[in-house]
Design a protein around this motif. Structure first.
Motif, mmCIF file in Angstrom:
data_model
loop_
_atom_site.group_PDB
_atom_site.id
_atom_site.type_symbol
_atom_site.label_atom_id
_atom_site.label_comp_id
_atom_site.label_asym_id
_atom_site.label_seq_id
_atom_site.Cartn_x
_atom_site.Cartn_y
_atom_site.Cartn_z
ATOM 1 N N GLN A 114 170.104 143.457 -56.669
ATOM 2 C CA GLN A 114 169.312 143.263 -57.717
ATOM 3 C C GLN A 114 170.046 142.009 -58.584
ATOM 4 O O GLN A 114 169.651 140.957 -59.014
ATOM 5 C CB GLN A 114 168.898 144.093 -58.650
ATOM 6 C CG GLN A 114 168.006 145.334 -58.021
ATOM 7 C CD GLN A 114 167.757 146.474 -58.974
ATOM 8 O OE1 GLN A 114 167.966 146.414 -59.982
ATOM 9 N NE2 GLN A 114 166.872 147.371 -58.748
ATOM 10 N N LEU A 115 171.542 142.448 -58.716
ATOM 11 C CA LEU A 115 172.260 141.234 -59.194
ATOM 12 C C LEU A 115 172.448 139.938 -58.602
ATOM 13 O O LEU A 115 172.503 138.965 -59.037
ATOM 14 C CB LEU A 115 173.666 142.070 -59.514
ATOM 15 C CG LEU A 115 173.907 142.627 -60.832
ATOM 16 C CD1 LEU A 115 175.509 143.435 -60.889
ATOM 17 C CD2 LEU A 115 173.848 141.739 -62.113
ATOM 18 N N LYS A 116 172.578 139.966 -57.175
ATOM 19 C CA LYS A 116 172.537 138.852 -56.196
ATOM 20 C C LYS A 116 171.419 138.146 -56.343
ATOM 21 O O LYS A 116 171.505 136.802 -56.390
ATOM 22 C CB LYS A 116 172.984 139.296 -54.971
ATOM 23 C CG LYS A 116 174.418 139.711 -54.855
ATOM 24 C CD LYS A 116 174.700 140.398 -53.654
ATOM 25 C CE LYS A 116 174.530 139.580 -52.418
ATOM 26 N NZ LYS A 116 174.784 140.237 -50.861
ATOM 27 N N PRO A 167 165.201 142.663 -64.740
ATOM 28 C CA PRO A 167 165.792 142.176 -66.204
ATOM 29 C C PRO A 167 166.712 141.213 -66.439
ATOM 30 O O PRO A 167 167.478 140.697 -65.295
ATOM 31 C CB PRO A 167 166.357 143.770 -66.252
ATOM 32 C CG PRO A 167 166.944 144.237 -65.191
ATOM 33 C CD PRO A 167 165.906 143.608 -64.186
ATOM 34 N N PRO A 168 166.967 140.622 -67.597
ATOM 35 C CA PRO A 168 167.735 139.234 -67.693
ATOM 36 C C PRO A 168 169.418 139.937 -67.067
ATOM 37 O O PRO A 168 169.731 140.998 -67.181
ATOM 38 C CB PRO A 168 168.025 139.306 -69.431
ATOM 39 C CG PRO A 168 166.574 140.157 -69.994
ATOM 40 C CD PRO A 168 166.377 141.083 -68.717
ATOM 41 N N LEU A 169 169.758 138.961 -66.621
ATOM 42 C CA LEU A 169 171.215 138.830 -65.776
ATOM 43 C C LEU A 169 172.226 139.415 -67.018
ATOM 44 O O LEU A 169 172.961 140.324 -66.450
ATOM 45 C CB LEU A 169 171.671 137.827 -65.357
ATOM 46 C CG LEU A 169 172.969 137.611 -64.687
ATOM 47 C CD1 LEU A 169 172.942 138.589 -63.382
ATOM 48 C CD2 LEU A 169 173.258 136.106 -64.332
ATOM 49 N N ALA A 170 172.485 138.792 -68.188
ATOM 50 C CA ALA A 170 173.305 139.301 -69.021
ATOM 51 C C ALA A 170 173.246 140.691 -69.389
ATOM 52 O O ALA A 170 174.192 141.388 -69.540
ATOM 53 C CB ALA A 170 173.247 138.628 -70.368
ATOM 54 N N GLN A 171 171.918 141.285 -69.435
ATOM 55 C CA GLN A 171 171.669 142.713 -69.835
ATOM 56 C C GLN A 171 172.366 143.624 -68.763
ATOM 57 O O GLN A 171 172.699 144.544 -68.738
ATOM 58 C CB GLN A 171 170.293 142.733 -70.058
ATOM 59 C CG GLN A 171 169.881 144.296 -70.265
ATOM 60 C CD GLN A 171 168.403 144.562 -70.768
ATOM 61 O OE1 GLN A 171 167.433 143.687 -71.062
ATOM 62 N NE2 GLN A 171 167.757 145.759 -70.282
ATOM 63 N N ASN A 219 185.640 134.529 -59.147
ATOM 64 C CA ASN A 219 184.787 133.569 -59.835
ATOM 65 C C ASN A 219 183.451 134.197 -59.464
ATOM 66 O O ASN A 219 183.133 134.548 -58.234
ATOM 67 C CB ASN A 219 185.189 132.085 -59.378
ATOM 68 C CG ASN A 219 186.281 131.393 -59.766
ATOM 69 O OD1 ASN A 219 186.485 131.358 -61.185
ATOM 70 N ND2 ASN A 219 187.270 131.335 -58.917
ATOM 71 N N ASN A 220 182.557 133.856 -60.264
ATOM 72 C CA ASN A 220 180.992 133.960 -60.196
ATOM 73 C C ASN A 220 180.556 135.170 -59.112
ATOM 74 O O ASN A 220 180.760 136.187 -59.603
ATOM 75 C CB ASN A 220 180.691 132.378 -59.504
ATOM 76 C CG ASN A 220 181.180 131.344 -60.488
ATOM 77 O OD1 ASN A 220 180.843 131.614 -61.603
ATOM 78 N ND2 ASN A 220 181.279 130.262 -59.753
ATOM 79 N N THR A 221 180.086 134.900 -57.944
ATOM 80 C CA THR A 221 179.421 135.938 -57.391
ATOM 81 C C THR A 221 180.546 137.049 -56.643
ATOM 82 O O THR A 221 180.226 138.024 -56.738
ATOM 83 C CB THR A 221 178.798 135.551 -55.984
ATOM 84 O OG1 THR A 221 177.797 134.610 -56.241
ATOM 85 C CG2 THR A 221 178.142 136.683 -55.065
ATOM 86 N N GLY A 222 181.765 136.583 -56.646
ATOM 87 C CA GLY A 222 182.935 137.213 -56.539
ATOM 88 C C GLY A 222 183.216 138.403 -57.502
ATOM 89 O O GLY A 222 183.446 139.735 -57.094
#
Length: 397
Positions: A61-63, A88-92, A312-315
């Motif tokens: 889901q996050l990816k 849901p929003p990514l930040a949440q 970084n990022n996806t990692g």
């Protein structure tokens, strides 16, 4: 070798041991009989299996949610085809995962205090927060550190104490529009950046931002400015005197303040050129001095960030998902082990005290164990029951 948590300023919310080591630590106690040990091993297998499935789904889901915002993506987005479900929003979601991984959010007051505090690297750092649509910072583990720093122009050393964040996650969402000529010129408008750092001084949180600018301290301005004024006076009085007199005469003649003409012969031209050259050399020297000192501090900042950046990022997403899964598993298996070791029933407060005392005495670790959360997980997994305020372990089939 000093452990990073020896000088922790508060009990740790997370368990600073690997999951496999926690399992071995429990079994090494020898408090379980053969049947209890078999039950513990089956319980651990259930805990690991359930959380592996849950966090695999959460990872996907996050990816999926981060893919359109990832500034490092090398895959194409297919227009008109979105995810099967509304995410849901990514930040949440990231906040939820970090909470489960025992991270805590840096408050606005803490961030502002870092911006106002003097840097450990003896530089002035400036961050333009208007470039971001959303900024979130999280930390895990806070301790007091001691470090030797140079004083008196490198001739002496002194030891300073400072608050250190052991892990820091930075979440930045860029605005759809910002000045492409700024330090963010290589960042993609509208994208979201994730960074993971280690061992960050509390007074230097601003160095983690991509648009950090290095400024000059008052001391640096004095070190450059005072010699510049003194040398400037010498240059003007010794090397520019004849040139200034010649220029004043030319200007006076052109303005009509005196009628005597000024002859620009070869000698006068050489005097004029010598003065201009001396002035140019002086100004270039001062500029080079300023630039050299600023580059020195920029290099110090870059070198420190090189060793502090972990991912970084996806990692970062994959790391915090793994951290959250490990935290959930460790908390659950510890609660289950101590429930089995009791051999009967126990209250949450009794279990909490026993686990924290065990870590403090046996493993020299000050821990704030979240027993209510752990017992709730065991109940959901069918590994514990509660009657009133008394908890008891269940033997899995």
């Amino acid at each position: 070798m000093e452990d990073r948590y020896d000088n922790a300023l508060e009990p740790l919310r997370f368990i600073p041991f690997r999951r496999s080591d926690v399992l071995r630590m429990c079994l090494a106690e020898g408090r379980l009989d053969v049947d209890q040990q078999a039950a513990f091993e089956r319980g651990c297998a259930r805990i690991s299996s359930v959380y592996r499935r849950e966090f695999h789904e959460l990872r996907q889901q996050l990816k999926e949610a981060y893919a359109p915002l990832d500034p490092d993506t090398d895959t194409r987005l297919v227009a008109g085809i979105g995810p099967d479900a509304v995410l849901p929003p990514l930040a949440q979601t990231i906040e939820t995962v970090l909470e489960r991984a025992n991270y805590e959010q840096v408050t606005h007051a803490q961030l502002q205090a870092a911006f106002d505090a003097a840097s450990m690297f003896h530089v002035r750092l400036y961050v333009d927060m208007d470039d971001y649509e959303e900024v979130l910072l999280f930390y895990r583990g806070v301790s007091e550190r001691h470090e030797k720093v140079k004083t008196w122009f490198g001739l002496a050393e002194k030891t300073v104490s400072f608050t250190n964040y052991d892990r820091v996650v930075l979440y930045l969402k860029f605005k759809e529009q910002f000045d492409q000529d700024s330090t963010l010129g290589r960042c993609r408008p509208g994208s979201t950046m994730l960074k993971l750092f280690q061992n960050v001084p509390g007074a230097d949180l601003e160095m983690l931002f991509p648009n950090t600018r290095v400024g000059m301290r008052l001391l640096d301005k004095l070190l450059i400015g005072v010699p510049a004024v003194i040398s400037g006076g010498i240059v003007f009085t010794t090397k520019l005197g004849a040139t200034l007199v010649l220029l004043a005469s030319l200007l006076g003649f052109w303005l009509g303040t005196h009628s005597e003409p000024v002859t620009l012969d070869k000698r006068a031209a050489l005097v004029l050129l010598a003065g201009v050259g001396a002035l140019g050399g002086y100004l270039w020297k001062q500029y080079s001095s300023f630039r050299s000192r600023k580059l020195k501090y920029t290099q110090a900042l870059t070198e420190n960030l090189y060793f502090k950046l972990l991912d970084n990022n996806t990692g970062v997403l994959l790391r915090i998902i793994d951290d959250a899964e490990d935290s959930e598993c460790k908390e659950s298996l510890l609660a289950y082990y101590f429930l089995l070791a009791v051999g009967g029933t126990s209250t949450a407060a009794e279990l909490d005290a026993e686990i924290e005392t065990w870590f403090a005495r046996r493993w020299q670790c000050s821990l704030d164990f979240e027993i209510d959360d752990a017992l709730g997980k065991l109940q959901q997994l069918g590994l514990a029951t509660v009657e009133g305020d008394r908890w008891q372990a269940c033997v899995p089939a």
